[in-house]
Design a protein around this motif. Structure first.
Motif, PDB file in Angstrom:
ATOM      1  N   ASP C  45     -31.278  29.562 -10.256  1.00 50.84           N
ATOM      2  CA  ASP C  45     -29.816  28.277 -10.046  1.00 50.84           C
ATOM      3  C   ASP C  45     -29.049  29.164  -9.492  1.00 50.84           C
ATOM      4  OD1 ASP C  45     -27.892  27.478 -12.631  1.00 50.84           O
ATOM      5  OD2 ASP C  45     -29.523  29.278 -12.650  1.00 50.84           O
ATOM      6  N   GLY C  79     -29.018  32.627 -20.357  1.00 49.58           N
ATOM      7  CA  GLY C  79     -28.759  32.811 -18.995  1.00 49.58           C
ATOM      8  C   GLY C  79     -29.382  31.111 -19.183  1.00 49.58           C
ATOM      9  N   ALA C  80     -29.628  30.428 -19.981  1.00 47.65           N
ATOM     10  CA  ALA C  80     -30.581  29.339 -20.396  1.00 47.65           C
ATOM     11  C   ALA C  80     -30.249  27.895 -19.434  1.00 47.65           C
ATOM     12  CB  ALA C  80     -31.438  28.813 -21.770  1.00 47.65           C
ATOM     13  N   TYR C  81     -29.691  27.420 -19.302  1.00 44.19           N
ATOM     14  CA  TYR C  81     -28.415  26.141 -18.339  1.00 44.19           C
ATOM     15  C   TYR C  81     -29.610  26.340 -17.057  1.00 44.19           C
ATOM     16  CZ  TYR C  81     -25.511  22.778 -16.318  1.00 44.19           C
ATOM     17  OH  TYR C  81     -24.621  21.656 -15.039  1.00 44.19           O
ATOM     18  N   ARG C  82     -29.997  25.287 -16.647  1.00 46.10           N
ATOM     19  CA  ARG C  82     -30.473  24.709 -15.650  1.00 46.10           C
ATOM     20  C   ARG C  82     -32.408  25.753 -15.203  1.00 46.10           C
ATOM     21  NH1 ARG C  82     -28.901  22.220 -11.132  1.00 46.10           N
ATOM     22  NH2 ARG C  82     -26.585  21.331 -11.025  1.00 46.10           N
ATOM     23  N   MET C  83     -32.111  26.010 -16.628  1.00 42.96           N
ATOM     24  CA  MET C  83     -33.850  27.037 -16.347  1.00 42.96           C
ATOM     25  C   MET C  83     -34.768  26.167 -17.346  1.00 42.96           C
ATOM     26  SD  MET C  83     -33.654  29.528 -14.543  1.00 42.96           S
ATOM     27  CE  MET C  83     -33.103  28.673 -13.276  1.00 42.96           C
ATOM     28  N   SER C  84     -35.576  26.817 -17.639  1.00 50.45           N
ATOM     29  CA  SER C  84     -36.991  26.461 -18.286  1.00 50.45           C
ATOM     30  C   SER C  84     -37.075  27.233 -19.924  1.00 50.45           C
ATOM     31  CB  SER C  84     -38.201  26.440 -18.201  1.00 50.45           C
ATOM     32  OG  SER C  84     -39.531  26.539 -18.370  1.00 50.45           O
TER      33      SER C  84
END
Lengths: 171, 397, 388
Positions: C45, C79-84
């Motif tokens: 992202d 760094g999980a935001y917007r990620m799977s």
């Protein structure tokens, strides 16, 4: 099988987990909590890339996904007053006593404000207790100020702030 | 995906407040047997078993290890996946990944939650950061739901009366689903009279805590065609994390209500929908989708998601409700199973949504079958304002 | 395999008994930041061309952090935001396994895997007790140590394995740890030291066991062949994976067997085309919290025949100077926390094949085995074969 049993009984086995967990606050949060405890000051950090001001301070920006360096220019002092962006009041649920896991009866709560302290920006939102229990007196945008416990009662927890009380606006 | 994957079997246990007649092992076994029967397979036909639940609720460390015999997992490959409330969807995605990998022929996915065994309230309490506890009054998970509810009111997407109408629809649907936990006979007045928990959230708007298990069998294309008369294809799936709150935890989940992006529950669902629609040529979801099985933990979430899923313009969910477009005989039937407000066994819930979509696509929904051909279904699972796992299932590839 | 999967970066923290000033996020971020820096990658992202990490996996368990939804507490650091992002509830080796599956599925290309456990923050024995069947086993107050003692007893009495043979495992692993800058507790000990150390649960003594408390984290990045070649000139290929679960009830197993390890190994070897492990594997990183486990798992991994674990140890093949060194890192016995342990084996194995193992380097290593397990007495095992 001819076992003599009462088909109505459903047996259960008690299972109690007794454990304790102890965690350090972490590098930035420790410093922030000490400032609360020792000086009744609120501190946040700013991500130099997206400029979100974060409370509680984090060492990594969730959006930019890079480290926020521990430099003076990244620390932001928040004011003792703020604006309630939204608030809510738990009237029908019952909170849980963590030592038993069960709901004590007859609980009442103060409303909770989602507060943007002065010095923060639209990303600086803190959930905390509002002193005013009559929600008809509250509205989105109302100004509040932090009421701190006395130094000897402060421990480096969010409850070092007793609540936020309404700032009377001069008419 | 490397291989096309289909669902070839589903099994569910009826949701209940409590199942003292079974252990966790026996509970999952019921769902596994039901899925095998549905697929006309035996446990020997299964290569890998994926399991999920939220372990702290039952107080079982590495839960899948105890459940081995009940899962039929002995000697097979497999592991446990869990995130939060979206666990049911997440294990489905993991199962689809395993099936698409080319390494396995049949994948059994099993979710469950047996909350009558744990102190849910106490554990919910422990979903809070130790330092930022504001000494009560946050409402816990319900406080996070409040954010969605109040945003619906603020946007004028629906009134309390319209929400009551939706709740009655949900209850009627739940009553027709043999696997539903709650089968309530409700009137709109019942809903409006229900105790306020955190305004505008009322007691009847909120999902129950349920005990159930769900099992789904997936297989790659060649096996699916060989083994199953009515495979239901997984057209696509998408997982997205929506957490921005520092040090997550209730009451901090509630912060989303004040964020520029709004409640994170909604943001995650919206992003997943946008991504899936773009990848799959869906420009008019209301017309192109035949069915939606959602993870709406309260009536207000259902309403909010009408807009997040682009079934209508922002602020116009009320139109869909007045038109009854999301009713079983409407344009876009939404949660004909009764949804999460009828049954919420967390580790299973996301998977029940998949199972119900599969049943509808096959035309096997009995009393709850929608009166039209169901070709394309959207289903998703959500967790704690942070995770959303969505999938599109279809009748033909 | 339809695609090749490579490890392109690895990192770990130093393992310590108590990282007392650091919250779990602080600990986790250290190796995560390192692998991001090593590869120059960011998250999908945050990229313009979409070439970045598109999947994140962790291997935590609620009881170890004392909270539900254990992985979401550290979402910023991942760094999980917007990620799977997902959590594998098991040993870290299983998370690496799942990362491989995710890439083979074609649904993801680049997976960041991070594991972190701070045993100093939890009551591990209390958590372990909750692993056991609540009705029949848990009321005995079992934990991994006492269950392992049962397994050790059974194994030793069936095959005449001696405490001395087990002790040699500790001597070798603790000595190897001296070459490992990340190791928690390297020691210069003798077999006698081990035998004389405090008895914890007979026949397991303190030096037969890992240090009681360990904190630490590790991270690695997996990607496809095409992308790996753009990122690094030292891609390490994961050529084989296998896992398997055994029965739960201790009494349903003959504890002198490790059937699930045999199956997991078979699956991994078959995928990697290995028929003669001692010849085809240059170095092995094996998970063992208690010394007898290295002997027993050596059998399950096909390094020797059934009951020959003790003799195998004495042959010296597994020494640093031997044909197939086991645990040049010192392994879990030198201190690794649960959950991280199996992934640390993968990290160490990859480090060996990259030729970056410094003083603990096995010269010319081209192929490695990494292993982890979940559940007392090795109920479930996971094996990975890595090649240069």
């Amino acid at each position: 099988m001819n076992v003599n049993s009462n088909q109505e009984d459903l047996l259960t086995v008690p299972h109690r987990l007794t454990a304790s967990w102890r965690e350090p606050a972490g590098v930035f949060v420790n410093r922030m909590l000490l400032a609360m405890r020792d000086k009744a000051e609120l501190w946040a950090v700013k991500c130099p890339i997206c400029e979100r001001i974060l409370f509680p301070p984090e060492i990594v920006c969730a959006m930019c996904k890079v480290r926020i360096e521990d430099k003076d220019e990244n620390w932001v002092r928040l004011g003792n007053e703020g604006t309630v962006l939204k608030f809510y009041h738990v009237t029908g649920s019952r909170e849980v006593d963590p030592s038993t896991g069960w709901h004590p009866k007859g609980q009442t709560f103060n409303p909770i404000g989602l507060i943007m302290p002065d010095g923060g920006n639209k990303w600086t939102v803190m959930a905390h207790v509002l002193e005013e229990t009559d929600t008809s007196k509250l509205y989105d945008g109302i100004r509040v100020k932090a009421v701190w416990k006395k130094r000897e009662e402060r421990q480096g927890l969010m409850s070092d702030i007793k609540f936020w009380s309404i700032v009377e606006v001069e008419k | 995906m490397a291989e096309k994957v289909a669902v070839i079997g589903v099994g569910q246990t009826p949701g209940k407040r409590s199942r003292k007649d079974v252990s966790e092992v026996e509970l999952v076994n019921e769902a596994v047997r039901a899925a095998l029967e549905d697929a006309e397979l035996t446990i020997n036909d299964i290569d890998v078993v994926i399991q999920g639940n939220m372990e702290f609720f039952e107080g079982t460390f590495y839960t899948d290890q105890w459940l081995v015999e009940g899962l039929g997992a002995y000697g097979k490959s497999g592991l446990k996946v869990n995130a939060a409330g979206d666990t049911g969807g997440t294990i489905f995605a993991s199962g689809v990944s395993h099936a698409a990998s080319g390494l396995f022929k049949t994948v059994l996915v099993v979710g469950f939650e047996k909350q009558d065994e744990g102190a849910y309230g106490g554990i919910g309490m422990r979903s809070e950061d130790s330092f930022f506890d504001i000494a009560g009054g946050s409402g816990r998970a319900i406080g996070a739901m409040w954010g969605t509810a109040v945003s619906v009111i603020d946007r004028k997407s629906a009134t309390e009366e319209l929400a009551a109408k939706v709740r009655v629809k949900e209850a009627k649907c739940g009553s027709r689903n043999p696997y539903s936990h709650l089968k309530l006979q409700l009137t709109e007045q019942d809903v409006l009279n229900s105790d306020i928990v955190i305004w505008p959230l009322r007691f009847l708007h909120i999902c129950p805590t349920s005990v159930s298990s769900c099992a789904v069998i997936v297989a790659p294309e060649k096996e699916a065609k060989r083994l199953c008369r009515k495979p239901v294809w997984v057209k696509d799936y998408y997982c997205i994390h929506s957490g921005l709150q520092p040090r997550v935890g209730e009451p901090w989940l509630n912060l989303g209500a004040a964020y520029p992006t709004g409640p994170q529950f909604r943001w995650g669902v919206e992003q997943a929908a946008i991504a899936l629609y773009k990848r799959n040529g869906i420009v008019n979801p209301r017309k192109q989708l035949d069915l939606i099985e959602s993870y709406s933990p309260s009536t207000w979430h259902e309403i909010d998601y009408y807009e997040a899923l682009k079934l209508c313009e922002p602020g116009e969910a009320w139109k869909l409700i007045e038109e009854e477009a999301t009713w079983p005989d409407g344009d876009i039937p939404y949660d004909v199973s009764g949804g999460v407000v009828s049954t919420n066994a967390i580790g299973a819930t996301g998977l029940h949504r998949v199972a119900e979509t599969v049943i509808q696509i096959r035309g096997e929904g009995g009393e709850r079958q929608v009166p039209k051909d169901v070709n394309l279904g959207l289903t998703f699972a959500q967790g704690a304002d942070q995770f959303c796992t969505a999938a599109i299932l279809c009748k033909t590839l | 395999m339809n695609r090749k999967v490579a490890i392109v970066a690895v990192a770990q923290t130093k393992y310590e008994a108590n990282k007392s000033s650091l919250w779990q996020g602080d600990v986790a971020y250290e190796p995560i930041e390192k692998v991001l820096q090593q590869t120059g990658l960011t998250y999908q992202d945050r990229t313009k061309n979409g070439f970045g990490i598109d999947r994140i996996l962790t291997a935590g368990e609620d009881h170890l952090v004392g909270r539900t939804c254990n992985s979401f507490w550290i979402h910023h650091y991942l760094g999980a935001y917007r990620m799977s992002q997902d959590n594998i509830s098991g040993d870290g080796a299983f998370a690496v396994y799942h990362g491989v599956i995710d890439i083979l599925s074609g649904h993801y290309d680049t997976v960041l895997i991070a594991t972190i456990t701070k045993e100093s923050e939890t009551s591990r024995a209390a958590a372990e007790n909750c692993y056991f069947d609540h009705i029949f086993l848990q009321p005995f107050g079992l934990d991994y140590l006492s269950a392992s003692a049962l397994q050790a007893r059974r194994y030793m009495s069936k095959y005449g394995i001696s405490r001395e043979q087990c002790a040699q495992v500790a001597v070798r692993n603790r000595a190897n740890a001296k070459n490992n800058p990340y190791a928690q507790e390297p020691l210069d000990i003798t077999v006698q030291d081990v035998l004389k150390s405090e008895m914890l649960a007979s026949p397991i003594s303190a030096l037969d066991s890992k240090p009681p408390v360990s904190d630490g984290a590790c991270a690695l990045i997996l990607t496809t062949e095409e992308k790996a070649k753009k990122i690094t000139d030292k891609p390490i290929w994961i050529d084989g994976i296998g896992n398997c679960r055994d029965s739960h009830y201790l009494g349903d197993r003959d504890l002198s067997d490790c059937d699930s390890l045999v199956m997991a190994t078979k699956r991994a070897y078959s995928m990697a085309g290995i028929t003669d492990p001692l010849k085809e594997i240059d170095v092995a990183e094996v998970s063992e919290e208690y010394t007898y486990q290295e002997l027993l798992w050596s059998e399950g991994l096909g390094f020797c025949g059934k009951g020959e674990g003790g003799k195998f140890m004495e042959k010296g093949i597994s020494r640093m100077s031997g044909k197939m060194p086991i645990n040049p890192s010192g392994g879990i016995l030198a201190g690794n926390p649960i959950g991280v342990a199996g992934m640390a084996r993968v990290v160490e194995a990859a480090t060996q094949l990259r030729g970056e193992a410094g003083a603990r380097q096995v010269e010319g290593a081209k192929s490695a085995l990494a292993h982890g397990y979940t559940g007392a007495c090795g109920q479930s095992h996971c094996v990975l074969i890595l090649r240069k």
